[in-house]
Design a protein around this motif. Structure first.
Motif, PDB file in Angstrom:
ATOM      1  N   PRO A   1       0.787  -1.230   0.000  1.00  0.00           N
ATOM      2  CA  PRO A   1       0.000   0.000   0.000  1.00  0.00           C
ATOM      3  C   PRO A   1       0.821   1.283   0.000  1.00  0.00           C
ATOM      4  O   PRO A   1       0.281   2.356  -0.278  1.00  0.00           O
ATOM      5  N   LEU A   2       2.127   1.186   0.302  1.00  0.00           N
ATOM      6  CA  LEU A   2       2.954   2.391   0.356  1.00  0.00           C
ATOM      7  C   LEU A   2       3.949   2.478  -0.798  1.00  0.00           C
ATOM      8  O   LEU A   2       4.717   3.431  -0.873  1.00  0.00           O
ATOM      9  N   SER A   3       3.953   1.495  -1.686  1.00  0.00           N
ATOM     10  CA  SER A   3       5.005   1.420  -2.708  1.00  0.00           C
ATOM     11  C   SER A   3       4.936   2.558  -3.714  1.00  0.00           C
ATOM     12  O   SER A   3       5.949   2.917  -4.313  1.00  0.00           O
ATOM     13  N   ALA A   4       3.756   3.156  -3.911  1.00  0.00           N
ATOM     14  CA  ALA A   4       3.628   4.238  -4.885  1.00  0.00           C
ATOM     15  C   ALA A   4       3.907   5.609  -4.270  1.00  0.00           C
ATOM     16  O   ALA A   4       3.794   6.628  -4.955  1.00  0.00           O
ATOM     17  N   LEU A   5       4.288   5.627  -2.978  1.00  0.00           N
ATOM     18  CA  LEU A   5       4.470   6.883  -2.264  1.00  0.00           C
ATOM     19  C   LEU A   5       5.945   7.167  -2.034  1.00  0.00           C
ATOM     20  O   LEU A   5       6.762   6.236  -1.947  1.00  0.00           O
ATOM     21  N   ASP A   6       6.291   8.448  -1.920  1.00  0.00           N
ATOM     22  CA  ASP A   6       7.675   8.787  -1.616  1.00  0.00           C
ATOM     23  C   ASP A   6       7.954   8.546  -0.137  1.00  0.00           C
ATOM     24  O   ASP A   6       7.052   8.284   0.657  1.00  0.00           O
ATOM     25  N   ARG A   7       9.218   8.616   0.235  1.00  0.00           N
ATOM     26  CA  ARG A   7       9.627   8.277   1.593  1.00  0.00           C
ATOM     27  C   ARG A   7       8.952   9.147   2.641  1.00  0.00           C
ATOM     28  O   ARG A   7       8.506   8.657   3.690  1.00  0.00           O
ATOM     29  N   LEU A   8       8.846  10.447   2.398  1.00  0.00           N
ATOM     30  CA  LEU A   8       8.217  11.321   3.377  1.00  0.00           C
ATOM     31  C   LEU A   8       6.760  10.955   3.597  1.00  0.00           C
ATOM     32  O   LEU A   8       6.261  10.964   4.724  1.00  0.00           O
ATOM     33  N   THR A   9       6.059  10.620   2.509  1.00  0.00           N
ATOM     34  CA  THR A   9       4.653  10.249   2.628  1.00  0.00           C
ATOM     35  C   THR A   9       4.511   8.896   3.314  1.00  0.00           C
ATOM     36  O   THR A   9       3.591   8.683   4.103  1.00  0.00           O
ATOM     37  N   LYS A  10       5.414   7.969   3.029  1.00  0.00           N
ATOM     38  CA  LYS A  10       5.409   6.695   3.740  1.00  0.00           C
ATOM     39  C   LYS A  10       5.555   6.916   5.241  1.00  0.00           C
ATOM     40  O   LYS A  10       4.836   6.320   6.046  1.00  0.00           O
ATOM     41  N   ASP A  11       6.498   7.779   5.617  1.00  0.00           N
ATOM     42  CA  ASP A  11       6.726   8.043   7.031  1.00  0.00           C
ATOM     43  C   ASP A  11       5.513   8.708   7.676  1.00  0.00           C
ATOM     44  O   ASP A  11       5.291   8.580   8.891  1.00  0.00           O
TER      45      ASP A  11
ATOM     46  N   PRO B   1       2.732   5.708  10.988  1.00  0.00           N
ATOM     47  CA  PRO B   1       2.165   5.812  12.340  1.00  0.00           C
ATOM     48  C   PRO B   1       0.668   5.519  12.380  1.00  0.00           C
ATOM     49  O   PRO B   1       0.174   4.977  13.378  1.00  0.00           O
ATOM     50  N   PHE B   2      -0.076   5.871  11.318  1.00  0.00           N
ATOM     51  CA  PHE B   2      -1.497   5.550  11.283  1.00  0.00           C
ATOM     52  C   PHE B   2      -1.706   4.036  11.243  1.00  0.00           C
ATOM     53  O   PHE B   2      -2.599   3.495  11.904  1.00  0.00           O
TER      54      PHE B   2
ATOM     55  N   PRO C   1       9.892   4.988  15.949  1.00  0.00           N
ATOM     56  CA  PRO C   1       9.218   6.236  16.296  1.00  0.00           C
ATOM     57  C   PRO C   1       8.007   5.988  17.168  1.00  0.00           C
ATOM     58  O   PRO C   1       7.388   4.921  17.127  1.00  0.00           O
ATOM     59  N   GLU C   2       7.669   7.003  17.938  1.00  0.00           N
ATOM     60  CA  GLU C   2       6.547   6.894  18.859  1.00  0.00           C
ATOM     61  C   GLU C   2       5.262   6.677  18.097  1.00  0.00           C
ATOM     62  O   GLU C   2       4.944   7.398  17.148  1.00  0.00           O
ATOM     63  N   ARG C   3       4.481   5.697  18.521  1.00  0.00           N
ATOM     64  CA  ARG C   3       3.258   5.362  17.794  1.00  0.00           C
ATOM     65  C   ARG C   3       2.175   6.406  17.955  1.00  0.00           C
ATOM     66  O   ARG C   3       1.256   6.478  17.162  1.00  0.00           O
ATOM     67  N   GLY C   4       2.278   7.267  18.959  1.00  0.00           N
ATOM     68  CA  GLY C   4       1.272   8.312  19.134  1.00  0.00           C
ATOM     69  C   GLY C   4       1.426   9.455  18.162  1.00  0.00           C
ATOM     70  O   GLY C   4       0.613  10.362  18.117  1.00  0.00           O
ATOM     71  N   LEU C   5       2.485   9.452  17.334  1.00  0.00           N
ATOM     72  CA  LEU C   5       2.738  10.549  16.429  1.00  0.00           C
ATOM     73  C   LEU C   5       1.599  10.787  15.470  1.00  0.00           C
ATOM     74  O   LEU C   5       1.284  11.908  15.102  1.00  0.00           O
ATOM     75  N   ALA C   6       0.893   9.726  15.071  1.00  0.00           N
ATOM     76  CA  ALA C   6      -0.186   9.881  14.103  1.00  0.00           C
ATOM     77  C   ALA C   6      -1.269  10.813  14.627  1.00  0.00           C
ATOM     78  O   ALA C   6      -1.880  11.566  13.868  1.00  0.00           O
ATOM     79  N   GLY C   7      -1.505  10.788  15.933  1.00  0.00           N
ATOM     80  CA  GLY C   7      -2.509  11.670  16.486  1.00  0.00           C
ATOM     81  C   GLY C   7      -2.129  13.130  16.325  1.00  0.00           C
ATOM     82  O   GLY C   7      -2.976  14.007  16.131  1.00  0.00           O
ATOM     83  N   GLU C   8      -0.824  13.441  16.386  1.00  0.00           N
ATOM     84  CA  GLU C   8      -0.380  14.808  16.255  1.00  0.00           C
ATOM     85  C   GLU C   8      -0.524  15.313  14.814  1.00  0.00           C
ATOM     86  O   GLU C   8      -0.688  16.500  14.591  1.00  0.00           O
ATOM     87  N   LEU C   9      -0.465  14.392  13.856  1.00  0.00           N
ATOM     88  CA  LEU C   9      -0.539  14.814  12.462  1.00  0.00           C
ATOM     89  C   LEU C   9      -1.903  15.338  12.097  1.00  0.00           C
ATOM     90  O   LEU C   9      -2.076  15.988  11.081  1.00  0.00           O
ATOM     91  N   THR C  10      -2.921  15.032  12.902  1.00  0.00           N
ATOM     92  CA  THR C  10      -4.273  15.472  12.580  1.00  0.00           C
ATOM     93  C   THR C  10      -4.576  16.840  13.150  1.00  0.00           C
ATOM     94  O   THR C  10      -5.633  17.390  12.896  1.00  0.00           O
ATOM     95  N   LYS C  11      -3.689  17.401  13.917  1.00  0.00           N
ATOM     96  CA  LYS C  11      -3.973  18.679  14.575  1.00  0.00           C
ATOM     97  C   LYS C  11      -3.488  19.851  13.731  1.00  0.00           C
ATOM     98  O   LYS C  11      -2.632  19.701  12.879  1.00  0.00           O
TER      99      LYS C  11
END
Length: 377
Positions: A166-176, A180-181, A367-377
């Motif tokens: 599911p991530l193969s078509a994405l660049d590294r930054l987008t994968k990262d 976390p999600f 990386p901390e798994r809670g990071l995904a929550g911060e990306l939504t703010k």
């Protein structure tokens, strides 16, 4: 019919597809994330298509959590199998909003409100989609589109989620951004996932179990760390070989910025920001970051020296030895890998079954798994 234990996913897929021969058999738990890993062209996506019923190989077997999807007398078509499927491309409906895309495959009426069903609000919170619901797909980034595709698959209320690179078509930054999600989904949902990738970094971040493939066949299957540390398999003999271990935070020393992590068979001191006691994190220890000592090291800058026992050894090339270690004074803890020169092996008089100390020079903390929550703010 062969009896299969429940709470497992078993596949036995055999047949020819043109010039390609598939002979893949495996049994993994019907919980957590199972990585399906191997080089391009080894048959990973074909196995996923067999699980989904998109590919019919007569004489094969597919059973998921006690339900037979295929055997000598049965073959459920794709729409009869409770699966969610996430492809490399999101393939969203361009004329529908994000919300309408999410709900497109969701069951209607009572089926959507069944006990244990994955809720709409839960999915959009987990995947950070709350602010995207009224947007059109053309106004989304690549990572956002793929998160919508994952949400759509989850809301179909599957018994098994299949993810084909599911991530193969994405660049590294987008994968990262997305990883976390996916980790949050892993932590919060009990849904079993088969995750196909040829990127070991993704597998190490996400998977509990691993199916290792080569040339149409399964060459290894089991818990991730066991497959990684098996000297008979190519992951262990690779130059960048490593083992992933789950760890629990115990304490933090703010004066030195060091975190104490408990793993099966010992404790590690790791440079890290503060972490709450009891928080779980995955660590990666490379074979090249482990050295061996016959006596407890003294006056050394290496912070971590753990009691260990040599389990097995095998030569790697003419001048190196691959050593599989089991941590703990009793040798029953987590397994690590070490690569040592043949000269060191001989001078230290190392041998299988020997108790010694494993000096861990470097630990990579996921990386901390809670990071995904911060990306939504």
């Amino acid at each position: 019919m062969r009896a299969i234990s429940p709470r497992s996913i078993r596949g036995e897929f055999r047949g020819r597809l043109g010039g390609f021969a598939l002979d893949a058999s495996f049994c993994v738990p019907a919980t957590g994330i199972t990585g399906l890993f191997g080089p391009s062209g080894c048959g990973k996506s074909t196995v996923l298509r067999c699980l989904a019923g998109l590919q019919h190989l007569p004489g094969s077997l597919c059973e998921v959590d006690g339900d037979v999807w295929q055997d000598d007398a049965t073959f459920l078509k794709p729409h009869q199998r409770p699966i969610g499927y996430v492809f490399q491309e999101a393939s969203l409906f361009q004329h529908l909003t994000v919300k309408a895309n999410l709900l497109y495959g969701a069951p209607r009426g009572d089926a959507g409100a069944a006990a244990g069903a994955i809720g709409f609000d839960e999915v959009i919170e987990l995947l950070g989609l709350v602010r995207l619901l009224d947007r059109a797909p053309r106004n989304l980034s690549g990572g956002e589109r793929q998160r919508v595709a994952i949400g759509r698959a989850l809301l179909s209320q599957p018994k098994l989620l299949l993810m084909d690179e599911p991530l193969s078509a994405l660049d590294r930054l987008t994968k990262d951004e997305i990883l976390p999600f996916l980790e949050r989904l892993h932590a919060r949902l009990s849904l079993p996932v088969i995750y196909v990738s040829h990127d070991m970094t993704e597998i190490e971040r996400l998977a509990d179990h691993l199916i290792l493939m080569r040339a149409g066949g399964v060459i290894g299957v089991g818990p991730l760390s066991e497959v990684q540390s098996n000297p008979a398999l190519p992951l262990a003999t690779a130059r960048d070989a490593a083992v992933n271990v789950d760890a629990v935070a115990e304490s933090y020393d703010p004066g030195y910025g060091l975190l104490t992590l408990r793993i099966d068979g010992g404790r590690l001191l790791v440079p890290s920001p503060p972490m709450q006691p009891g928080e779980r994190r995955r660590i990666r220890i490379g074979a090249g970051d482990v050295s061996l000592a016959r006596a407890a090291p003294q006056a050394t800058s290496i912070l971590n020296a753990l009691s260990a026992r040599i389990v097995t050894t095998s030569p790697v090339g003419p001048n190196e030895m691959l050593v599989v270690l089991a941590l703990g004074a009793d040798g029953n803890g987590a397994r690590l890998l070490a690569r040592v020169t043949r000269r060191s092996w001989d001078q230290l008089q190392l041998a299988e079954g020997l108790d010694l100390f494993a000096q861990v020079k470097g630990v990579a903390l996921a990386p901390e798994r809670g990071l995904a929550g911060e990306l939504t703010k």
